[in-house]
Design an enzyme around this catalytic site. Sequence first.
Site, PDB file in Angstrom:
ATOM      1  N   TYR A 172       0.847  -1.197   0.000  1.00  0.00           N
ATOM      2  CA  TYR A 172       0.000   0.000   0.000  1.00  0.00           C
ATOM      3  C   TYR A 172       0.885   1.251   0.000  1.00  0.00           C
ATOM      4  CZ  TYR A 172      -3.865  -3.145   1.321  1.00  0.00           C
ATOM      5  OH  TYR A 172      -4.794  -4.157   1.363  1.00  0.00           O
TER       6      TYR A 172
ATOM      7  N   HIS B 278      -0.380 -11.840   0.880  1.00  0.00           N
ATOM      8  CA  HIS B 278      -1.403 -10.957   0.283  1.00  0.00           C
ATOM      9  C   HIS B 278      -2.249 -11.679  -0.773  1.00  0.00           C
ATOM     10  CE1 HIS B 278      -2.075  -6.373  -0.224  1.00  0.00           C
ATOM     11  NE2 HIS B 278      -3.183  -7.022  -0.454  1.00  0.00           N
TER      12      HIS B 278
HETATM   13  P1  NDP Z   1     -14.147  -0.129   1.716  1.00  0.00           P
HETATM   14  O1  NDP Z   1     -15.273  -0.994   1.295  1.00  0.00           O
HETATM   15  O2  NDP Z   1     -13.688  -0.140   3.099  1.00  0.00           O
HETATM   16  O3  NDP Z   1     -14.516   1.376   1.268  1.00  0.00           O
HETATM   17  C1  NDP Z   1     -13.654   2.462   1.516  1.00  0.00           C
HETATM   18  C2  NDP Z   1     -14.309   3.700   0.889  1.00  0.00           C
HETATM   19  O4  NDP Z   1     -15.568   3.932   1.516  1.00  0.00           O
HETATM   20  C3  NDP Z   1     -13.499   4.956   1.042  1.00  0.00           C
HETATM   21  O5  NDP Z   1     -13.634   5.714  -0.143  1.00  0.00           O
HETATM   22  C4  NDP Z   1     -14.179   5.664   2.207  1.00  0.00           C
HETATM   23  O6  NDP Z   1     -14.086   7.082   2.096  1.00  0.00           O
HETATM   24  C5  NDP Z   1     -15.613   5.260   2.026  1.00  0.00           C
HETATM   25  N1  NDP Z   1     -16.345   5.237   3.297  1.00  0.00           N
HETATM   26  C6  NDP Z   1     -15.888   4.820   4.511  1.00  0.00           C
HETATM   27  N2  NDP Z   1     -16.838   4.924   5.447  1.00  0.00           N
HETATM   28  C7  NDP Z   1     -17.923   5.443   4.825  1.00  0.00           C
HETATM   29  C8  NDP Z   1     -19.225   5.804   5.252  1.00  0.00           C
HETATM   30  N3  NDP Z   1     -19.589   5.632   6.526  1.00  0.00           N
HETATM   31  N4  NDP Z   1     -20.085   6.315   4.348  1.00  0.00           N
HETATM   32  C9  NDP Z   1     -19.725   6.487   3.058  1.00  0.00           C
HETATM   33  N5  NDP Z   1     -18.499   6.151   2.580  1.00  0.00           N
HETATM   34  C10 NDP Z   1     -17.614   5.626   3.457  1.00  0.00           C
HETATM   35  O7  NDP Z   1     -12.976  -0.450   0.680  1.00  0.00           O
HETATM   36  P2  NDP Z   1     -11.450  -0.884   0.769  1.00  0.00           P
HETATM   37  O8  NDP Z   1     -11.133  -1.464  -0.554  1.00  0.00           O
HETATM   38  O9  NDP Z   1     -10.615   0.216   1.290  1.00  0.00           O
HETATM   39  O10 NDP Z   1     -11.431  -2.113   1.803  1.00  0.00           O
HETATM   40  C11 NDP Z   1     -11.164  -1.972   3.181  1.00  0.00           C
HETATM   41  C12 NDP Z   1      -9.763  -2.447   3.531  1.00  0.00           C
HETATM   42  O11 NDP Z   1      -9.587  -3.819   3.205  1.00  0.00           O
HETATM   43  C13 NDP Z   1      -8.651  -1.762   2.723  1.00  0.00           C
HETATM   44  O12 NDP Z   1      -8.447  -0.421   3.121  1.00  0.00           O
HETATM   45  C14 NDP Z   1      -7.505  -2.710   2.976  1.00  0.00           C
HETATM   46  O13 NDP Z   1      -6.961  -2.515   4.260  1.00  0.00           O
HETATM   47  C15 NDP Z   1      -8.225  -4.061   2.857  1.00  0.00           C
HETATM   48  N6  NDP Z   1      -8.178  -4.616   1.493  1.00  0.00           N
HETATM   49  C16 NDP Z   1      -7.488  -5.797   1.307  1.00  0.00           C
HETATM   50  C17 NDP Z   1      -7.388  -6.373   0.064  1.00  0.00           C
HETATM   51  C18 NDP Z   1      -6.625  -7.648  -0.101  1.00  0.00           C
HETATM   52  O14 NDP Z   1      -6.345  -8.051  -1.236  1.00  0.00           O
HETATM   53  N7  NDP Z   1      -6.281  -8.325   0.969  1.00  0.00           N
HETATM   54  C19 NDP Z   1      -8.013  -5.765  -1.130  1.00  0.00           C
HETATM   55  C20 NDP Z   1      -8.780  -4.577  -0.826  1.00  0.00           C
HETATM   56  C21 NDP Z   1      -8.843  -4.037   0.445  1.00  0.00           C
HETATM   57  P3  NDP Z   1     -13.007   7.937   2.968  1.00  0.00           P
HETATM   58  O15 NDP Z   1     -11.696   7.230   2.814  1.00  0.00           O
HETATM   59  O16 NDP Z   1     -13.065   9.269   2.330  1.00  0.00           O
HETATM   60  O17 NDP Z   1     -13.477   7.954   4.387  1.00  0.00           O
END
Ligand code: NDP
Length: 281
Positions: free
Chosen positions: A56, A114
């Site tokens: 990341y 990962h």
């Molecule tokens: P999420 O489903 O957690 O969504 C994140 C997005 O949602 C951001 O744009 C955030 O905005 C927004 N958001 C957060 N809270 C709210 C809310 N209450 N209302 C509206 N919008 C909201 O997606 P991710 O892909 O980030 O998944 C979460 C975590 O999982 C990642 O950050 C990572 O740590 C992990 N991950 C692991 C993977 C793997 O291959 N192992 C692949 C993908 C993710 P803002 O940031 O502006 O608050």
Amino acid sequence: MADRATVRFRDGAEVPSLGQGTWMMGERSSNRATEADALRAGLDLGLTVIDTAEIYADGGSEEVVANAIEGRRDEVFLVSKVAPSNASHAGTRAACEASLSRLGTDRLDLYLLHWRGRHPLAETVAGMNDLMETGRIRRWGVSNFDVDDMEELWRVPGGDQCAANQILYNLDSRGPEFDLLPWLDRHGVVAIAYSPLGQGGELLRHPALGEIAARHNATAAQVALAFSLIRPNVLSIPKAATCRHLDDNAAARDLRLDEQDRAALDRAFPPPTKKRALEMI
Ligand code: NDP
């Protein structure tokens, strides 16, 4: 069985079932301080599992996490991941040392592969075992492993010590309910749901979520998170970079979806009736 507010690992460690993701943090230096503030606000709300990875922001996310947890390390259940290209026996050890250094800590609570790459699983497991023996990691797991990958891992010596599998799981991606989540339950492996908010996109604008949210005076995001927390063996790690989102997400712990809500979700996002290959982002 742990109650819904926590998940329990095979070694008995129990953590809150709602944590924090960090993908996309650390990309811009101008945002780093705000991102660390958001993670600290999340810790204050009890979202003490923090998930990061060496890839990341090319290590930048781990640096943001280091800033956020400085002086608070003991409150945090810290998760990071080795990139598949580094996941040889020696490479896994070296990658972990580099992550620890960026994170400013001497140990990880959970270290994940990962996704599967070119290195044999036996090599990665050997690296994980070394790290366990030296106390650099407390437990290890995998990510993006489907049932066939898990079964292959179980055939590797020591592979059945895997503590967690981090997978894409949200209303739009319910495939794991058919076979993978039951497999993980049976084998004592915690499922970590990534992108539980569908990355904040279309999913949160779906009318079904809006209707359920309105019934509970909640938000669509809270409905999506409450769904991800229904199963007792699932740890959900939404990423949020603003205090408003963090407050919203933390309150999802109190939202109970009743039978009417669950039926509405099943109509809008039908559960799988046959095997679907595990999706990944
Ligand atoms: P999420 O489903 O957690 O969504 C994140 C997005 O949602 C951001 O744009 C955030 O905005 C927004 N958001 C957060 N809270 C709210 C809310 N209450 N209302 C509206 N919008 C909201 O997606 P991710 O892909 O980030 O998944 C979460 C975590 O999982 C990642 O950050 C990572 O740590 C992990 N991950 C692991 C993977 C793997 O291959 N192992 C692949 C993908 C993710 P803002 O940031 O502006 O608050």
